[in-house]
Design a protein around this motif. Structure first.
Motif, PDB file in Angstrom:
ATOM      1  N   ALA A 135       0.845  -1.214   0.000  1.00  0.00           N
ATOM      2  CA  ALA A 135       0.000   0.000   0.000  1.00  0.00           C
ATOM      3  C   ALA A 135       0.871   1.252   0.000  1.00  0.00           C
ATOM      4  O   ALA A 135       2.082   1.179   0.182  1.00  0.00           O
ATOM      5  CB  ALA A 135      -0.890  -0.018   1.236  1.00  0.00           C
ATOM      6  N   GLY A 136       0.243   2.390  -0.257  1.00  0.00           N
ATOM      7  CA  GLY A 136       0.943   3.666  -0.034  1.00  0.00           C
ATOM      8  C   GLY A 136       1.607   4.292  -1.248  1.00  0.00           C
ATOM      9  O   GLY A 136       2.157   5.385  -1.155  1.00  0.00           O
ATOM     10  N   VAL A 137       1.565   3.608  -2.391  1.00  0.00           N
ATOM     11  CA  VAL A 137       2.243   4.166  -3.567  1.00  0.00           C
ATOM     12  C   VAL A 137       1.544   5.445  -4.044  1.00  0.00           C
ATOM     13  O   VAL A 137       2.188   6.454  -4.337  1.00  0.00           O
ATOM     14  CB  VAL A 137       2.322   3.131  -4.715  1.00  0.00           C
ATOM     15  N   ALA A 138       0.198   5.410  -4.075  1.00  0.00           N
ATOM     16  CA  ALA A 138      -0.547   6.582  -4.552  1.00  0.00           C
ATOM     17  C   ALA A 138      -0.270   7.782  -3.653  1.00  0.00           C
ATOM     18  O   ALA A 138       0.044   8.879  -4.129  1.00  0.00           O
ATOM     19  CB  ALA A 138      -2.037   6.267  -4.589  1.00  0.00           C
ATOM     20  N   ALA A 139      -0.348   7.566  -2.337  1.00  0.00           N
ATOM     21  CA  ALA A 139      -0.141   8.678  -1.400  1.00  0.00           C
ATOM     22  C   ALA A 139       1.237   9.292  -1.607  1.00  0.00           C
ATOM     23  O   ALA A 139       1.397  10.512  -1.662  1.00  0.00           O
ATOM     24  CB  ALA A 139      -0.290   8.166   0.029  1.00  0.00           C
ATOM     25  N   LYS A 140       2.235   8.442  -1.760  1.00  0.00           N
ATOM     26  CA  LYS A 140       3.601   8.947  -1.941  1.00  0.00           C
ATOM     27  C   LYS A 140       3.710   9.719  -3.262  1.00  0.00           C
ATOM     28  O   LYS A 140       4.332  10.777  -3.335  1.00  0.00           O
ATOM     29  CB  LYS A 140       4.590   7.774  -1.923  1.00  0.00           C
ATOM     30  N   MET A 141       3.059   9.196  -4.308  1.00  0.00           N
ATOM     31  CA  MET A 141       3.103   9.860  -5.605  1.00  0.00           C
ATOM     32  C   MET A 141       2.507  11.277  -5.505  1.00  0.00           C
ATOM     33  O   MET A 141       3.086  12.250  -5.973  1.00  0.00           O
ATOM     34  CB  MET A 141       2.326   9.030  -6.630  1.00  0.00           C
ATOM     35  N   PHE A 142       1.351  11.386  -4.853  1.00  0.00           N
ATOM     36  CA  PHE A 142       0.679  12.688  -4.751  1.00  0.00           C
ATOM     37  C   PHE A 142       1.515  13.667  -3.916  1.00  0.00           C
ATOM     38  O   PHE A 142       1.602  14.843  -4.217  1.00  0.00           O
ATOM     39  CB  PHE A 142      -0.729  12.538  -4.143  1.00  0.00           C
ATOM     40  N   GLU A 143       2.152  13.125  -2.874  1.00  0.00           N
ATOM     41  CA  GLU A 143       2.983  13.951  -2.000  1.00  0.00           C
ATOM     42  C   GLU A 143       4.181  14.529  -2.764  1.00  0.00           C
ATOM     43  O   GLU A 143       4.493  15.709  -2.663  1.00  0.00           O
ATOM     44  CB  GLU A 143       3.518  13.018  -0.904  1.00  0.00           C
ATOM     45  N   VAL A 144       4.819  13.663  -3.550  1.00  0.00           N
ATOM     46  CA  VAL A 144       6.006  14.090  -4.315  1.00  0.00           C
ATOM     47  C   VAL A 144       5.625  15.194  -5.299  1.00  0.00           C
ATOM     48  O   VAL A 144       6.336  16.193  -5.451  1.00  0.00           O
ATOM     49  CB  VAL A 144       6.616  12.864  -5.059  1.00  0.00           C
ATOM     50  N   LEU A 145       4.473  15.044  -5.959  1.00  0.00           N
ATOM     51  CA  LEU A 145       4.041  16.053  -6.935  1.00  0.00           C
ATOM     52  C   LEU A 145       3.642  17.353  -6.217  1.00  0.00           C
ATOM     53  O   LEU A 145       3.957  18.451  -6.684  1.00  0.00           O
ATOM     54  CB  LEU A 145       2.869  15.520  -7.769  1.00  0.00           C
TER      55      LEU A 145
END
Ligand code: ADP
Ligand code: ASP
Ligand code: MG
Length: 407
Positions: free
Chosen positions: A353-363
């Motif tokens: 889990a957590g890939v989407a959250a990390k992606m949005f955070e980085v952007l």
């Protein structure tokens, strides 16, 4: 004797000198004891030149005639390569799609291969010739010339490898293999030794043009061993393989981007059952593929409906939508062609889990606004303003894959 299918892309046959180099490589493969069927693209830039010519004459060129025009690029390169092979003492014979008989459906510009008659190819191989087939083209059941969509020579090659039961399909190109992202825009991109068919399908469908998506779907369906490698360096490239357990440990194996989509928004359409069918039915009938769709209902009973299609299809999609506007009682329609889709892909997402959250955070850290989001089991895509494409790819690659790569 093993049978190899080799495909050479536009850059690899972009000049006479390069065509001579390709002829030498093919002769070497023959001398090593292989039978060789070669698929070539048009010389670099030629298909774009032909597309531009068609659009100079007509804003929305007739699909049938456009295919007749575009298919001519590959006719030049198969003839030149066959001549170059004969010059180095290697008998060769060129074939257009309809001469082999690569049969497709009649969806001009994006035709699908239905069947390949191997009779003439087998005869030519038995006569000791290298068979040189025009990529990207076929013929429908009424003998109309069809093309398979941009980058379609990859599909011609993999389909031939499948129908001929070849030992392998080698895709020769201008990079050394499939990288963790486009090496053209990210210097930290790393070559992958292998990639699963499913990951490659997702990368290809989200813009990594190193392989055309249908070629990978074909490879998966018929278990064709595909080796993506360089025309210019004698090094091992990337093998497409079946997924195995060791791949689950890698969260993100690639980052891709696609600047070839356009976004169409129907503004304030009265919301009611059947609305989506009324919009997307005629679009599907016109063979237009819709990628992402989002719908936002507001409290006044209307809805904004946004979808993306390829830039090549957006004018056609727009004119279809405009025809339905009065019946839909929509307030209007907006088009945005300055968008990009950026995606992260990895089979590890199935179990982590957590890939989407990390992606949005980085952007978010870079101040990049997300306009649309879509997910599949092993991919997350976002639509952003096109001007941030390179930045988004680099920061996502650094965050998920890092400078050392994950392989
Ligand atoms: P060809 O003309 O040989 O078919 P293409 O231009 O279609 O070659 O595809 C090769 C290009 O794909 C590379 O030059 C590279 O810029 C681009 N590319 C995009 N994503 C990737 C990736 N993940 N790995 C390798 N190449 C990529
Ligand atoms: N020549 C075609 C194109 O440029 C097909 C290909 O290169 O694969 O799209
Ligand atoms: Mg290509």
């Amino acid at each position: 004797m093993a049978l190899l299918v080799q495909k050479y892309g536009g850059t690899s046959v972009g000049t006479v000198e390069r065509i001579r180099h390709v002829a030498e490589k093919i002769r070497a493969a023959r001398r090593a004891g292989n039978e060789v069927v070669v698929v070539v693209s048009a010389m670099a830039g030629e298909t774009n030149r032909l597309v531009a010519l068609a659009h100079e004459i007509s804003e929305m060129p007739d699909d049938r005639e456009k295919d007749v025009l575009l298919a001519s690029g590959e006719q030049v390169s198969i003839a030149l390569l066959s001549l170059a092979l004969k010059e180095v003492g290697q008998p060769a014979r060129s074939f257009l799609g309809h001469q082999v008989r690569i049969e497709t459906d009649n969806a001009y510009g994006k035709a699908r291969i239905r069947n390949i008659d191997s009779t003439k190819i087998v005869q030519s191989l038995q006569a000791g010739e290298v068979v040189v087939v025009a990529g990207f083209q076929g013929v429908d059941e009424d003998d109309n010339i069809t093309t398979l969509g941009r980058g379609g020579s990859d599909t011609s090659a993999v389909a031939l490898a499948a129908f001929l039961n070849a030992e392998a399909c080698e895709i020769y190109t201008d990079v050394e293999g499939v990288f963790t992202t486009d090496p053209g825009i990210c210097q930290n991109a790393k070559k992958l030794a292998r990639i699963s068919y499913d990951e490659m399908i997702e990368l290809a469908s989200s813009g990594a043009k190193v392989l055309e998506i249908r070629s990978v779907e074909f490879a998966k369906k018929f278990s064709v061993p595909v080796h993506v490698r360089s025309t210019f360096a004698e090094v091992e490239g990337t093998w497409l393989v079946k997924e195995d357990e060791s791949m689950d440990d890698v969260l993100v194996s690639g980052v891709s981007y696609d600047k070839n989509e356009a976004k169409i928004t129907l503004v304030r359409v009265p919301d009611r059952p059947g609305l989506a069918a009324q919009i997307f039915g005629p679009i599907a009938d016109a063979h237009i593929v819709v990628d992402m769709i989002i719908q936002n209902a507001s409290e006044d009973g209307t809805t904004d409906l946004t979808f993306t299609v390829s830039k090549t299809d957006h004018k056609k999609a727009l004119s279809i939508v405009e025809q339905t506007l009065p019946a839909l009682k929509a307030k209007g329609v907006r088009v945005d062609t300055d968008i990009a889709k950026v995606s992260v892909v990895g089979v590890g997402m199935r179990t982590h889990a957590g890939v989407a959250a990390k992606m949005f955070e980085v952007l978010a850290r870079e101040g990049i606004n997300i306009e649309m989001i879509s997910t599949s089991e092993i991919k997350i895509s976002v639509v952003i303003d096109a001007k941030y494409t390179e930045l988004a790819v680099r920061v996502l690659h650094d965050a998920f894959i890092g400078k050392q790569g994950n392989v």
